[in-house]
Write an enzyme that holds these catalytic residues in place. Sequence first.
Site, PDB file in Angstrom:
ATOM      1  N   ILE A  49      -0.554  -7.407  -3.715  1.00  0.00           N
ATOM      2  CA  ILE A  49      -0.801  -8.840  -3.893  1.00  0.00           C
ATOM      3  C   ILE A  49       0.531  -9.437  -4.362  1.00  0.00           C
ATOM      4  O   ILE A  49       0.843  -9.398  -5.547  1.00  0.00           O
ATOM      5  CB  ILE A  49      -1.916  -9.103  -4.924  1.00  0.00           C
ATOM      6  N   PRO A  50       1.350  -9.919  -3.424  1.00  0.00           N
ATOM      7  CA  PRO A  50       2.722 -10.315  -3.730  1.00  0.00           C
ATOM      8  C   PRO A  50       2.843 -11.642  -4.480  1.00  0.00           C
ATOM      9  O   PRO A  50       3.329 -12.654  -3.961  1.00  0.00           O
ATOM     10  CB  PRO A  50       3.368 -10.395  -2.350  1.00  0.00           C
ATOM     11  N   CYS A  51       2.435 -11.617  -5.739  1.00  0.00           N
ATOM     12  CA  CYS A  51       2.421 -12.844  -6.528  1.00  0.00           C
ATOM     13  C   CYS A  51       3.820 -13.419  -6.747  1.00  0.00           C
ATOM     14  O   CYS A  51       3.952 -14.610  -7.042  1.00  0.00           O
ATOM     15  CB  CYS A  51       1.708 -12.635  -7.855  1.00  0.00           C
ATOM     16  N   HIS A  52       4.861 -12.611  -6.553  1.00  0.00           N
ATOM     17  CA  HIS A  52       6.218 -13.130  -6.690  1.00  0.00           C
ATOM     18  C   HIS A  52       6.540 -14.184  -5.626  1.00  0.00           C
ATOM     19  O   HIS A  52       7.473 -14.950  -5.785  1.00  0.00           O
ATOM     20  CB  HIS A  52       7.247 -11.992  -6.643  1.00  0.00           C
TER      21      HIS A  52
END
Length: 84
Positions: A49-52
Amino acid sequence: MSVFTKIYLEVRKIKKGTTKTYGEIAKIVGTSPRVVGFALHKNPDPKNIPCHRVIFKDGSLSNSYAFGGGKAQEKKLRDEKALK
């Protein structure tokens, strides 16, 4: 399905080298940008989950990025060519 789950599913769709804003995610899932921020701060699976890739509407990054702070977020985005 919880709002956090909806947020995580939407963030998973953000392709490498691109970003979306907290507001864009919020609009898609029907919540507020602040709730998106809360959900991403609790991200249970940052590898998938690439929250960046979620940024503020003015293009700035979060100093409270949960996985190493703003410099770590900036490095990840630069490595993906999402920032110049």
